[in-house]
Scaffold this active site. Structure first.
Site, mmCIF file in Angstrom:
data_model
loop_
_atom_site.group_PDB
_atom_site.id
_atom_site.type_symbol
_atom_site.label_atom_id
_atom_site.label_comp_id
_atom_site.label_asym_id
_atom_site.label_seq_id
_atom_site.Cartn_x
_atom_site.Cartn_y
_atom_site.Cartn_z
ATOM 1 N N VAL A 107 0.836 -1.201 0.000
ATOM 2 C CA VAL A 107 0.000 0.000 0.000
ATOM 3 C C VAL A 107 0.877 1.260 0.000
ATOM 4 O O VAL A 107 0.665 2.181 -0.809
ATOM 5 C CB VAL A 107 -0.964 0.017 1.214
ATOM 6 N N ARG A 110 13.768 -2.144 -0.143
ATOM 7 C CA ARG A 110 13.877 -0.713 -0.433
ATOM 8 C C ARG A 110 13.125 -0.373 -1.729
ATOM 9 O O ARG A 110 13.334 -1.023 -2.758
ATOM 10 C CB ARG A 110 15.339 -0.316 -0.602
ATOM 11 N N VAL A 127 -11.030 -0.005 6.129
ATOM 12 C CA VAL A 127 -12.247 -0.808 5.978
ATOM 13 C C VAL A 127 -12.681 -0.812 4.514
ATOM 14 O O VAL A 127 -12.855 0.247 3.916
ATOM 15 C CB VAL A 127 -13.406 -0.232 6.833
ATOM 16 N N ILE A 186 -13.879 1.304 -1.129
ATOM 17 C CA ILE A 186 -15.247 1.799 -0.879
ATOM 18 C C ILE A 186 -15.184 2.896 0.185
ATOM 19 O O ILE A 186 -14.731 2.644 1.300
ATOM 20 C CB ILE A 186 -16.165 0.653 -0.385
ATOM 21 N N GLY A 235 -1.923 -13.326 -5.038
ATOM 22 C CA GLY A 235 -1.528 -12.244 -4.131
ATOM 23 C C GLY A 235 -2.669 -11.717 -3.271
ATOM 24 O O GLY A 235 -2.529 -10.712 -2.588
ATOM 25 N N LYS A 286 -12.904 -5.151 10.868
ATOM 26 C CA LYS A 286 -13.564 -4.091 10.087
ATOM 27 C C LYS A 286 -14.979 -3.856 10.608
ATOM 28 O O LYS A 286 -15.433 -2.710 10.709
ATOM 29 C CB LYS A 286 -13.605 -4.489 8.616
ATOM 30 N N GLY A 316 -6.131 -4.644 -2.213
ATOM 31 C CA GLY A 316 -5.206 -4.375 -3.309
ATOM 32 C C GLY A 316 -4.470 -3.083 -3.026
ATOM 33 O O GLY A 316 -5.059 -2.119 -2.510
HETATM 34 N N1 NAP Z 1 -2.561 -4.847 0.849
HETATM 35 C C1 NAP Z 1 -3.853 -4.556 0.853
HETATM 36 O O1 NAP Z 1 -4.584 -4.874 -0.067
HETATM 37 C C2 NAP Z 1 -4.433 -3.798 2.031
HETATM 38 C C3 NAP Z 1 -5.783 -3.396 1.946
HETATM 39 C C4 NAP Z 1 -6.337 -2.668 3.011
HETATM 40 C C5 NAP Z 1 -5.558 -2.373 4.115
HETATM 41 N N2 NAP Z 1 -4.264 -2.801 4.161
HETATM 42 C C6 NAP Z 1 -3.494 -2.459 5.365
HETATM 43 O O2 NAP Z 1 -2.408 -1.629 4.990
HETATM 44 C C7 NAP Z 1 -1.321 -1.864 5.869
HETATM 45 C C8 NAP Z 1 -0.079 -2.190 5.048
HETATM 46 O O3 NAP Z 1 -0.327 -3.364 4.308
HETATM 47 P P1 NAP Z 1 0.621 -3.816 3.090
HETATM 48 O O4 NAP Z 1 -0.146 -4.839 2.340
HETATM 49 O O5 NAP Z 1 1.119 -2.616 2.385
HETATM 50 O O6 NAP Z 1 1.813 -4.543 3.890
HETATM 51 P P2 NAP Z 1 3.289 -4.830 3.370
HETATM 52 O O7 NAP Z 1 3.317 -4.988 1.879
HETATM 53 O O8 NAP Z 1 3.815 -5.924 4.205
HETATM 54 O O9 NAP Z 1 4.087 -3.481 3.708
HETATM 55 C C9 NAP Z 1 4.399 -3.105 5.015
HETATM 56 C C10 NAP Z 1 5.609 -2.178 4.998
HETATM 57 O O10 NAP Z 1 5.980 -1.807 6.323
HETATM 58 C C11 NAP Z 1 7.265 -2.377 6.668
HETATM 59 N N3 NAP Z 1 7.153 -2.860 8.034
HETATM 60 C C12 NAP Z 1 6.269 -3.750 8.523
HETATM 61 N N4 NAP Z 1 6.436 -3.900 9.848
HETATM 62 C C13 NAP Z 1 7.440 -3.094 10.189
HETATM 63 C C14 NAP Z 1 8.087 -2.818 11.428
HETATM 64 N N5 NAP Z 1 7.704 -3.424 12.559
HETATM 65 N N6 NAP Z 1 9.098 -1.908 11.439
HETATM 66 C C15 NAP Z 1 9.477 -1.305 10.324
HETATM 67 N N7 NAP Z 1 8.906 -1.541 9.112
HETATM 68 C C16 NAP Z 1 7.917 -2.426 9.052
HETATM 69 C C17 NAP Z 1 7.447 -3.488 5.666
HETATM 70 O O11 NAP Z 1 8.801 -3.813 5.565
HETATM 71 P P3 NAP Z 1 9.237 -5.247 4.958
HETATM 72 O O12 NAP Z 1 9.113 -5.126 3.490
HETATM 73 O O13 NAP Z 1 10.638 -5.447 5.416
HETATM 74 O O14 NAP Z 1 8.320 -6.284 5.567
HETATM 75 C C18 NAP Z 1 6.867 -2.829 4.413
HETATM 76 O O15 NAP Z 1 7.687 -1.793 3.941
HETATM 77 C C19 NAP Z 1 -1.751 -2.993 6.800
HETATM 78 O O16 NAP Z 1 -2.233 -2.445 8.001
HETATM 79 C C20 NAP Z 1 -2.879 -3.656 6.034
HETATM 80 O O17 NAP Z 1 -3.822 -4.285 6.888
HETATM 81 C C21 NAP Z 1 -3.687 -3.503 3.144
#
Ligand code: NAP
Length: 430
Positions: free
Chosen positions: A13, A47, A130, A134, A184, A202, A298
């Site tokens: 995200v 990175r 959430v 939407i 994914g 949610k 996504g």
């Molecule tokens: N993906 C979706 O479709 C989606 C949809 C709705 C909401 N969300 C929410 O959005 C948030 C992010 O999700 P995401 O899918 O983007 O996750 P992600 O791809 O795992 O990205 C998380 C990022 O934060 C870093 N990170 C995680 N924990 C950390 C820590 N303790 N200290 C420092 N850096 C840390 C990760 O580093 P690394 O790469 O080293 O792990 C990565 O850069 C979550 O709360 C998720 O529930 C996601």
């Protein structure tokens, strides 16, 4: 107007938020009159490319993001709970506004986080936490402020909806999960999705806004892990589609909240929501029923909602006004225990093909005051049949107890029998 942004987490995200801010800066300026400048962004192990985020902006330190004096808004996109909580509260304590997509940290510590935001006067945006793309949170916070809500139901998890869509086509659970992971949609550890936790978090957040109550801690949650493609086929034979339904109902005695795989009429709009899409129905006393539909997850769709919060907060920072209404009073509403939720049920028992089995099962159900609206024998293999039973409206606690007793009876059933509510969702009243 230029506002400095700090981004904690540049993964799925966060990376897309950066991309949108870079690619759409002209459009955002035209539409909203704001320039959002990324002053710090963190990563941990992956990175982001240097053409997206140059060295002087990027860091591996979360503290640098929170403490950078140029960052007026901090965006938390880490996921997880402890570090996310530290980033959010650290930024709020410094009077910075915060935007997060993290339903887990809000469901766990929302009360404290909201209190911090109120104390500091800073804004807290969580549109992206959430239902993906939407805009339900901003609708509840800004548009439906004159509504009294009694009913909400919807599909809040894209991963499980994708899997159920495949199982509807006859694919077994394990294959549907593997495909969701391949595409994914599901994490390597899919438990938050398939056990219903993500949808429950949610629903808890939505319920807080719908019913002006502190975020409820214990939403009853039943995942899809015990469902088989046969259950989905049998339900379909009866005119129903199985969906993971998040449901909230405001009753005189309290709030009835649950996330459960539910049989809904195959003709209902929610039965047609396929793949990773989400859909929500709310019913207000003035607006009547309203339906929302869109991509539930996504990186890109979620990032777009983060940017919508960013723009709203940035514009209000310029004017010195509050970007979101503050809820001054919230009322503690007790949760109705799951045992007291009432509905008809679908039950399936794997039994040996022997005389008198149905009689034994219906006797135990009758002892618990449960009457049947129908029973069907479906042959599975030579000697084993699946006995499918539909009940009339009944108390959940009675059904759970009766099925437990049936499953514990020597030689009656093989394994634990699925118990799924049937909800006709008629007029949104049930
Ligand atoms: N993906 C979706 O479709 C989606 C949809 C709705 C909401 N969300 C929410 O959005 C948030 C992010 O999700 P995401 O899918 O983007 O996750 P992600 O791809 O795992 O990205 C998380 C990022 O934060 C870093 N990170 C995680 N924990 C950390 C820590 N303790 N200290 C420092 N850096 C840390 C990760 O580093 P690394 O790469 O080293 O792990 C990565 O850069 C979550 O709360 C998720 O529930 C996601």
């Amino acid at each position: 107007l230029s506002i400095g942004i700090g981004i904690a987490g540049t993964g799925e995200v966060g990376g897309e938020v950066v991309r949108i801010l870079r690619q759409k800066s002209g459009l955002l300026m035209q539409r909203c009159g704001v320039e959002l400048e990324i002053v710090k962004a963190s990563y941990r192990s992956r990175r982001p490319p240097p053409d997206l985020l140059p060295d002087e902006v990027i860091t591996t330190s979360l503290d640098e993001v929170v403490e950078d004096p140029r960052a007026q808004i901090v965006v938390e996109l880490l996921g997880g709970i402890d570090d996310a909580y530290r980033v959010i509260t650290g930024a709020l304590q410094r009077g910075k506004s915060v935007i997060t997509a993290n339903k887990a940290v809000l469901a766990a510590h929302g009360g404290l986080i909201f209190a911090r935001a109120r104390e500091s006067g800073a804004a807290l945006g969580f549109e992206a936490a959430v239902a993906g793309a939407i805009p339900i949170i901003s609708s509840l916070r800004n548009s439906f402020v004159a509504e009294t809500f009694h009913r909400f139901y919807g599909i809040l998890n894209g991963t499980t909806n994708f899997m159920l869509s495949r199982m509807q086509e006859g694919m077994p659970y394990s294959e549907a999960l593997r495909l969701a992971q391949e595409k994914g949609y599901a994490e390597a550890d899919p438990s938050l999705d398939v056990e219903g936790t993500d949808a429950a978090q949610k629903l808890a957040l939505l319920s807080s806004l719908l019913f002006n109550t502190p975020i409820p801690p214990n939403v009853f949650t039943q995942g899809i892990t015990d469902l088989t493609e046969n259950d989905i086929r049998y339900a379909s034979d009866l005119g129903y589609t199985v969906k993971l339904i998040a449901s909230a109902r405001r009753l005189d005695e309290g709030l009835e909240l649950s996330v459960r795989p539910t049989l809904i009429p195959s003709g209902h709009e929610l039965a047609h929501i396929q793949n990773e899409y989400n859909a929500l129905f709310i019913k207000g006393d003035n607006i009547g029923q309203s339906m929302f539909y869109g991509l539930g997850a996504g990186g890109r769709p979620t990032a777009s909602m983060v940017v919508s919060d960013l723009v709203r907060v940035a514009r209000s920072l310029e004017k010195g006004t509050s970007s979101f209404p503050v809820f001054f009073n919230s009322e503690m509403i007790p949760l109705v225990p799951i045992e007291e939720h009432r509905s008809p049920f679908y039950l399936r028992f794997g039994v040996m093909d022997q005389v008198g089995i149905l009689a034994k099962i219906s006797t135990i159900l009758a002892e618990h005051g449960i009457s049947l609206s129908g029973a069907w024998a479906k042959t599975v293999s030579n000697n084993v049949i699946s006995l499918v039973v539909a009940t009339h409206q009944t108390r959940s606690g009675d059904v759970y107890q009766a099925v437990k007793k049936i499953d514990a009876s020597e030689g009656l059933t093989s394994g634990s029998s699925p118990v799924l509510p049937i909800n006709d969702l008629r007029n949104g009243e049930k």
